[in-house]
Design a protein around this motif. Structure first.
Motif, PDB file in Angstrom:
ATOM      1  N   GLU A  61       0.851  -1.184   0.000  1.00  0.00           N
ATOM      2  CA  GLU A  61       0.000   0.000   0.000  1.00  0.00           C
ATOM      3  C   GLU A  61       0.890   1.239   0.000  1.00  0.00           C
ATOM      4  O   GLU A  61       1.458   1.623   1.018  1.00  0.00           O
ATOM      5  CB  GLU A  61      -0.910  -0.008   1.233  1.00  0.00           C
ATOM      6  CG  GLU A  61      -1.978   1.048   1.225  1.00  0.00           C
ATOM      7  CD  GLU A  61      -2.921   0.933   2.399  1.00  0.00           C
ATOM      8  OE1 GLU A  61      -3.400   1.979   2.845  1.00  0.00           O
ATOM      9  OE2 GLU A  61      -3.194  -0.180   2.872  1.00  0.00           O
ATOM     10  N   TYR A  64       2.957   3.646   2.050  1.00  0.00           N
ATOM     11  CA  TYR A  64       3.306   2.960   3.298  1.00  0.00           C
ATOM     12  C   TYR A  64       4.229   1.773   3.006  1.00  0.00           C
ATOM     13  O   TYR A  64       3.866   0.619   3.150  1.00  0.00           O
ATOM     14  CB  TYR A  64       2.044   2.481   4.013  1.00  0.00           C
ATOM     15  CG  TYR A  64       1.107   3.604   4.391  1.00  0.00           C
ATOM     16  CD1 TYR A  64       1.556   4.682   5.136  1.00  0.00           C
ATOM     17  CD2 TYR A  64      -0.232   3.584   4.023  1.00  0.00           C
ATOM     18  CE1 TYR A  64       0.699   5.705   5.495  1.00  0.00           C
ATOM     19  CE2 TYR A  64      -1.097   4.599   4.382  1.00  0.00           C
ATOM     20  CZ  TYR A  64      -0.624   5.660   5.116  1.00  0.00           C
ATOM     21  OH  TYR A  64      -1.467   6.676   5.485  1.00  0.00           O
ATOM     22  N   THR A  65       5.437   2.079   2.596  1.00  0.00           N
ATOM     23  CA  THR A  65       6.397   1.093   2.131  1.00  0.00           C
ATOM     24  C   THR A  65       7.137   0.440   3.298  1.00  0.00           C
ATOM     25  O   THR A  65       7.643   1.132   4.179  1.00  0.00           O
ATOM     26  CB  THR A  65       7.427   1.780   1.207  1.00  0.00           C
ATOM     27  OG1 THR A  65       6.725   2.586   0.261  1.00  0.00           O
ATOM     28  CG2 THR A  65       8.280   0.762   0.492  1.00  0.00           C
ATOM     29  N   ARG A  72       4.743  -4.094   8.546  1.00  0.00           N
ATOM     30  CA  ARG A  72       5.043  -2.808   9.150  1.00  0.00           C
ATOM     31  C   ARG A  72       3.853  -2.428  10.009  1.00  0.00           C
ATOM     32  O   ARG A  72       2.788  -3.039   9.910  1.00  0.00           O
ATOM     33  CB  ARG A  72       5.372  -1.733   8.126  1.00  0.00           C
ATOM     34  CG  ARG A  72       4.238  -1.435   7.159  1.00  0.00           C
ATOM     35  CD  ARG A  72       4.612  -1.990   5.812  1.00  0.00           C
ATOM     36  NE  ARG A  72       3.709  -1.544   4.778  1.00  0.00           N
ATOM     37  CZ  ARG A  72       3.060  -2.378   3.987  1.00  0.00           C
ATOM     38  NH1 ARG A  72       3.145  -3.681   4.152  1.00  0.00           N
ATOM     39  NH2 ARG A  72       2.301  -1.928   3.025  1.00  0.00           N
ATOM     40  N   ALA A  74       1.252   0.646  11.873  1.00  0.00           N
ATOM     41  CA  ALA A  74       0.697   1.978  11.669  1.00  0.00           C
ATOM     42  C   ALA A  74      -0.288   2.295  12.785  1.00  0.00           C
ATOM     43  O   ALA A  74      -0.796   1.398  13.459  1.00  0.00           O
ATOM     44  CB  ALA A  74      -0.021   2.044  10.318  1.00  0.00           C
ATOM     45  N   GLY A 101       5.848   7.125   4.478  1.00  0.00           N
ATOM     46  CA  GLY A 101       4.490   7.652   4.541  1.00  0.00           C
ATOM     47  C   GLY A 101       4.315   8.886   3.676  1.00  0.00           C
ATOM     48  O   GLY A 101       5.132   9.169   2.795  1.00  0.00           O
ATOM     49  N   TYR A 102       3.258   9.607   3.947  1.00  0.00           N
ATOM     50  CA  TYR A 102       2.928  10.813   3.192  1.00  0.00           C
ATOM     51  C   TYR A 102       3.859  11.959   3.568  1.00  0.00           C
ATOM     52  O   TYR A 102       4.228  12.117   4.736  1.00  0.00           O
ATOM     53  CB  TYR A 102       1.483  11.216   3.445  1.00  0.00           C
ATOM     54  CG  TYR A 102       0.496  10.331   2.728  1.00  0.00           C
ATOM     55  CD1 TYR A 102       0.147  10.585   1.403  1.00  0.00           C
ATOM     56  CD2 TYR A 102      -0.069   9.233   3.360  1.00  0.00           C
ATOM     57  CE1 TYR A 102      -0.745   9.763   0.732  1.00  0.00           C
ATOM     58  CE2 TYR A 102      -0.963   8.402   2.704  1.00  0.00           C
ATOM     59  CZ  TYR A 102      -1.296   8.679   1.381  1.00  0.00           C
ATOM     60  OH  TYR A 102      -2.170   7.857   0.721  1.00  0.00           O
ATOM     61  N   ALA A 128       7.623   7.993   0.389  1.00  0.00           N
ATOM     62  CA  ALA A 128       7.346   6.581   0.132  1.00  0.00           C
ATOM     63  C   ALA A 128       8.600   5.722   0.247  1.00  0.00           C
ATOM     64  O   ALA A 128       8.507   4.507   0.368  1.00  0.00           O
ATOM     65  CB  ALA A 128       6.724   6.403  -1.249  1.00  0.00           C
ATOM     66  N   TYR A 154       1.742   7.521   8.431  1.00  0.00           N
ATOM     67  CA  TYR A 154       3.056   6.901   8.347  1.00  0.00           C
ATOM     68  C   TYR A 154       2.999   5.446   8.796  1.00  0.00           C
ATOM     69  O   TYR A 154       2.049   5.018   9.444  1.00  0.00           O
ATOM     70  CB  TYR A 154       4.092   7.661   9.190  1.00  0.00           C
ATOM     71  CG  TYR A 154       3.840   7.593  10.676  1.00  0.00           C
ATOM     72  CD1 TYR A 154       4.288   6.512  11.442  1.00  0.00           C
ATOM     73  CD2 TYR A 154       3.144   8.599  11.324  1.00  0.00           C
ATOM     74  CE1 TYR A 154       4.049   6.444  12.806  1.00  0.00           C
ATOM     75  CE2 TYR A 154       2.902   8.540  12.679  1.00  0.00           C
ATOM     76  CZ  TYR A 154       3.361   7.464  13.416  1.00  0.00           C
ATOM     77  OH  TYR A 154       3.112   7.386  14.761  1.00  0.00           O
ATOM     78  N   VAL A 155       4.043   4.693   8.438  1.00  0.00           N
ATOM     79  CA  VAL A 155       4.259   3.336   8.944  1.00  0.00           C
ATOM     80  C   VAL A 155       5.653   3.260   9.546  1.00  0.00           C
ATOM     81  O   VAL A 155       6.553   4.022   9.173  1.00  0.00           O
ATOM     82  CB  VAL A 155       4.100   2.246   7.857  1.00  0.00           C
ATOM     83  CG1 VAL A 155       2.668   2.175   7.376  1.00  0.00           C
ATOM     84  CG2 VAL A 155       5.067   2.454   6.708  1.00  0.00           C
ATOM     85  N   ASP A 157       8.801   0.405  10.663  1.00  0.00           N
ATOM     86  CA  ASP A 157       9.317  -0.939  10.407  1.00  0.00           C
ATOM     87  C   ASP A 157      10.702  -1.070  11.038  1.00  0.00           C
ATOM     88  O   ASP A 157      11.364  -0.063  11.329  1.00  0.00           O
ATOM     89  CB  ASP A 157       9.404  -1.170   8.894  1.00  0.00           C
ATOM     90  CG  ASP A 157       9.577  -2.624   8.507  1.00  0.00           C
ATOM     91  OD1 ASP A 157       9.465  -3.510   9.374  1.00  0.00           O
ATOM     92  OD2 ASP A 157       9.820  -2.886   7.309  1.00  0.00           O
TER      93      ASP A 157
END
Length: 190
Positions: A61, A64-65, A72, A74, A101-102, A128, A154-155, A157
């Motif tokens: 997605e 949200y890499t 990951r 969120a 994220g954005y 991203a 955001y994500v 990881d």
């Protein structure tokens, strides 16, 4: 004399390397739920996630890499700094984590020990492409808060940390390095 000196140097180097052997990286790849989404388990990775509202997902997605693998974590739309808190069971040295994220979102770590703020990281603007945010603090902490202006954007990881009891204090490390330097000088003169 030289073989003893080499043994001392090798033993010291091995001890220093072993002290970092307990480092852990949580990739979130093993949290699987219905439709690829699941709440982060309360004691995931030996940490206390009970006061947080993190969810893991594995489906691709953008933006949200994931940094590694597919997993990951969120925050939801109702995420806040308070609900992003991750607690360590024992004082721990927190290294940092990867974020994507954005571009409107930014993140920072606030680091706590015994309820007192002991440090904050730099602020990271997002894209991203995953980027590492270092904690900026080398001392022990017992809680990490991910502070953000937009928690759902955001994500995170590859959350990295290590047992504080096994990380040499800076003064100890300085003494070891000074000793190695003196040993080198003695060897050169001998």
């Amino acid at each position: 004399m030289h073989s003893i000196l080499r043994g001392v140097i090798a033993g010291t180097a091995l001890a220093l390397c072993a002290s970092f052997a307990s480092a852990a990286v949580l990739s979130f790849d093993d949290i699987v739920g219905a439709n690829g989404y699941a709440a982060v388990p309360t004691n995931y990775g030996g940490l206390d996630w009970s006061g947080s509202s993190w969810s893991a997902f594995t489906a691709p997605e953008a933006p949200y890499t994931a940094h590694s693998g597919d997993g990951r974590i969120a925050m939801g739309w109702d995420g806040t700094d308070a609900t992003s808190t991750i607690r360590f069971i024992a004082p721990t040295v927190f290294d940092g984590a990867w974020f994507a994220g954005y571009g409107e979102a930014s993140v920072r770590f606030d680091l706590y020990l015994a309820g007192a703020l002991v440090g904050s990281s730099d602020t990271l603007g997002l894209s991203a492409t995953p980027a590492f945010l270092a904690s900026g603090w080398t001392g022990a902490v017992d809680a990490v808060v991910v502070s953000s202006n937009l928690h759902a954007f955001y994500v995170m990881d590859d959350f990295s940390f290590q047992d504080a009891s096994e990380v040499p204090e800076p003064a100890t490390l300085a003494l070891v390095l000074a000793g190695l330097g003196l040993a080198g000088v003695a060897r050169r003169r001998g």
